[in-house]
Design an enzyme around this catalytic site. Structure first.
Site, PDB file in Angstrom:
ATOM      1  CG  LEU A 207      -1.685  -1.184   1.598  1.00 44.99           C
ATOM      2  CD1 LEU A 207      -2.326  -1.023   2.965  1.00 44.99           C
ATOM      3  CD2 LEU A 207      -2.751  -1.405   0.537  1.00 44.99           C
ATOM      4  CD  GLU A 208       4.527   3.259  -3.004  1.00 44.43           C
ATOM      5  OE1 GLU A 208       5.594   2.653  -3.039  1.00 44.43           O
ATOM      6  OE2 GLU A 208       4.165   4.066  -3.879  1.00 44.43           O
ATOM      7  CG  HIS A 327      -0.801  -6.583 -12.824  1.00 45.73           C
ATOM      8  ND1 HIS A 327      -0.749  -5.361 -12.212  1.00 45.73           N
ATOM      9  CD2 HIS A 327      -0.310  -7.460 -11.919  1.00 45.73           C
ATOM     10  CE1 HIS A 327      -0.255  -5.518 -10.993  1.00 45.73           C
ATOM     11  NE2 HIS A 327       0.023  -6.762 -10.791  1.00 45.73           N
ATOM     12  CG  ASN A 328      -0.533 -12.077 -12.790  1.00 40.56           C
ATOM     13  OD1 ASN A 328       0.142 -11.481 -13.597  1.00 40.56           O
ATOM     14  ND2 ASN A 328      -0.009 -12.667 -11.732  1.00 40.56           N
ATOM     15  N   PRO A 376       1.983   0.365 -10.983  1.00 30.28           N
ATOM     16  CG  PRO A 376       1.952  -1.684  -9.861  1.00 30.28           C
ATOM     17  CD  PRO A 376       1.474  -1.017 -11.110  1.00 30.28           C
ATOM     18  N   GLY A 377       4.908   1.482  -9.316  1.00 30.62           N
ATOM     19  CA  GLY A 377       6.365   1.455  -9.368  1.00 30.62           C
ATOM     20  C   GLY A 377       6.880   0.519  -8.303  1.00 30.62           C
ATOM     21  CG  HIS A 401       3.033  -6.080 -14.273  1.00 26.78           C
ATOM     22  ND1 HIS A 401       4.233  -6.362 -14.881  1.00 26.78           N
ATOM     23  CD2 HIS A 401       3.075  -6.746 -13.088  1.00 26.78           C
ATOM     24  CE1 HIS A 401       4.950  -7.153 -14.096  1.00 26.78           C
ATOM     25  NE2 HIS A 401       4.287  -7.409 -13.010  1.00 26.78           N
ATOM     26  N   GLY A 402       4.598  -2.986 -14.425  1.00 26.83           N
ATOM     27  CA  GLY A 402       5.484  -2.511 -13.363  1.00 26.83           C
ATOM     28  C   GLY A 402       6.885  -2.419 -13.922  1.00 26.83           C
ATOM     29  CB  ALA A 403      10.021  -1.647 -12.502  1.00 30.71           C
TER      30      ALA A 403
END
Lengths: 479, 132
Positions: A207-208, A327-328, A376-377, A401-403
């Protein structure tokens, strides 16, 4: 094993491995990447993409996103669409965390107003949203209640008072895939999920509390309700133990059924079954139910975050859901391919759907703009909101979906002193609430590719357009 | 040595050793839990387990996934296998271990990725990848 010399550069952002590279490839493989990202892609990830191109019924391309990395069977950051009804559905092409995904909640507060309360907000949110690796939630739901969630998804929870009407509207699939059938999810999977609704999990789940740092597209930002300096909350998690068990259960079933359908594969973890077979249908119904559970999980977490938010900022302080993306997942979608309309089962494994303006499946208020895409990063780095485009049709309306990782968990734990990491994050003004130091270090930003580079690829390739960049103010990873 | 951690970009990879397959399976189970990390209590845990599979490799993975299931729902880890029946296709056993307060990380599943059980000199060995 593939050598990068075997690839053909199509543009500054797109590479191809022709289907003639290997006899068993049914289609060409494509990777969206910049030169810099391309140089860091592991050979094994490319090999897995080539393997994915052998799946029966696959249409046009096996596609890799710029965050592509090694997975099980297909690579993470992989996309493949099979023609229905006889093309295959593959549990490994969804992943062990079915409907891992991301949502963004928006507040009307600018960061300056929230900052004095940040520590307390982070502490309250952490208290209310456990990781689930320890005690889990105090309430253990009955199997009957789990069945209701598996088939009812977000609408069921909102009906029971755990959300707002807009939470249904602003969720992919409106938080419920209709084909879901709880009777195809095993008792074991349900047992694993009983005390996990409203828990975060571990690893790269988080969570951010974030701030909108930069707006790239003023018009789209206005429609999405984003403004510079705004405070937002991002939630990244999936279907927890229930989903992992479902994937394990069906991998075993489809692996055992491969000889029955005469399917030969270069890698067991690609195991699949024809979509119209009993095994294929059962997996699709079960996976759909698990996806509903994951959306319900993110909805329940939203409910608890709202409570924490209001306990610190007052009853009137609300958080609105911008959008929730999976994303899955594997979804039935219709496309026109070479002049022919066809239904496809589109597998997105570590890849996010990005529908354009005008698409029937996006909320009314976003129809003129396009679907919000939440990326999300990695911990302590930027996250992004993008908007889907018409051009992304070439990738089945999909983006990253991310990095993607560059350093192993083990190497990160060995080389990054936890106190240094916390100090670095603190120096950036980021509050960290994380029960496990090991969990924190494994997710250090230096263990991942540069998210800005990854997002730049999908933006420049025209698959999605950047709308806003967000930076973290507080990272919360559950007790 | 029961097992060793191997480098892997995203997940848990272990090389497991055993004098015989019985020991190999037990050390794989121990390696899996120690790789995940946990905080144990002093309370003893016991569970019966029964798994059948098409061959030895699949049996190992199906066994580890069944162990993972029992550990998750009961909040336990296991350290010893008391075999009642063990063949290429079947395990029936009692698992002994401890109740736990928490896991440090969550293993999603044991995978078949590049799995091979082989005998090298006097020892059995397997390399197993777990999705974390």
């Amino acid at each position: 094993m593939i050598n990068k010399k075997n690839l053909k550069k199509i543009s500054d952002w797109l590479w191809e491995i022709p289907k003639t590279f290997r006899k068993d490839m049914r289609v060409t493989a494509r990777i969206y990447a910049s030169d810099k990202i391309f140089d860091s892609v592991e050979s094994e990830a490319l090999n897995q993409l080539i393997n994915s191109a052998t799946l029966p019924g696959i249409v046009k391309y096996a596609i890799g996103m710029p965050d592509i990395h090694q997975g099980y069977g297909p690579p993470i950051g992989g996309v493949g669409a099979m023609k229905l009804p006889e093309g295959v559905i593959s549990p490994g092409f969804v992943g062990y965390d079915e409907n891992c995904g991301c949502r963004l909640l928006l507040s009307h507060y600018p960061q300056k107003e929230i900052q004095p309360h940040m520590e307390r907000l982070a502490a309250e949110i952490q208290k209310k949203v456990p990781s689930g690796l320890g005690k889990g939630r105090q309430i253990k739901l009955s199997i009957e209640q789990i069945n209701k969630i598996l088939e009812g998804g977000v609408p069921k929870l909102v009906e029971q008072g755990y959300g707002e009407k807009e939470d249904v509207e602003n969720c992919e699939e409106k938080g419920k895939i209709e084909e879901a059938d709880a009777s195809y999810v095993s008792e074991k999977a349900k047992n694993r999920g009983r005390d996990q609704v409203g828990t975060l999990g571990s690893g790269n789940h988080f969570l951010e509390i974030q701030k909108v740092e930069e707006i790239f597209d003023e018009k789209a930002a206005k429609v999405f309700g984003l403004f510079k300096g705004q405070t937002a909350i991002m939630i990244h998690t999936g279907s927890r133990g229930l989903g992992h068990q479902n994937c394990t259960d069906y991998l075993k079933i489809v692996m055992n059924a491969l000889p029955k359908y005469g399917i030969k594969l270069p890698d067991r973890e690609l195991a699949c079954a024809p979509f119209n077979s009993p095994e294929g249908q059962n997996f699709f119904k079960a996976m759909s139910a698990v996806c509903n559970y994951a959306w319900a999980n993110r909805q329940m977490i939203t409910h608890y975050i709202r409570k924490a938010w209001q306990s610190v900022l007052g009853e009137k302080a609300n958080l609105k859901l911008l959008y929730d993306v999976a994303h899955n997942i594997a979804k039935i979608e219709e496309y026109e391919v070479d002049g022919e309309k066809m239904k496809l089962i589109v597998h997105r494994k570590g890849a996010t759907r990005a529908f354009p303006a005008g698409h029937s499946e996006i909320p009314q208020k976003y129809k003129d703009t396009g679907q919000p895409v939440i990326i999300p990063g990695s911990m302590g780095t930027s996250s992004y909101v993008l908007v889907g485009t018409e051009k992304s049709k070439e990738a089945w309306h999909t983006v990253c979906h991310g990095a993607g990782r560059t350093m192993s968990r083990h190497a990160a734990t060995r080389s990054i002193p936890p106190q240094d990491l916390i100090k670095n994050l603190k120096n950036k003004g980021i509050i960290v609430h994380c029960a496990s130091l090991r969990g924190l270090v494994e997710e250090a930003p230096q263990a991942y590719k540069d998210i800005n580079e990854v997002v730049e690829v999908v933006h420049q390739a025209g698959l999605s357009k950047k709308v806003a960049k967000l930076i973290p103010l507080a990272v919360i990873k559950g007790e | 040595m029961k097992y060793e951690l191997l480098p892997h970009l995203a997940d848990l990879k272990i090389r497991v050793f055993g004098k015989n397959k019985n020991e190999l399976f037990e050390n794989a189970m121990v390696g899996m839990f120690e790789g995940a990390g946990f905080a144990a209590t002093k309370q003893i845990a016991k569970k019966e387990i029964g798994v059948e599979s098409i061959n030895s490799e699949s049996l190992l993975i199906d066994f580890l996934n069944e162990v993972l299931y029992l550990a998750s729902v009961n909040k336990e880890i296991y350290q010893k296998i008391i075999y009642r029946e063990f063949s290429e296709h079947k395990i029936r056993a009692e698992l002994l271990g401890k109740k736990i307060k928490r896991f440090d990380s969550e293993i999603k599943g044991a995978t078949h990725h590049n799995l091979e059980i082989k005998k090298i000199k006097d020892y059995w060995q397997a390399i197993i990848l777990f999705d974390v």
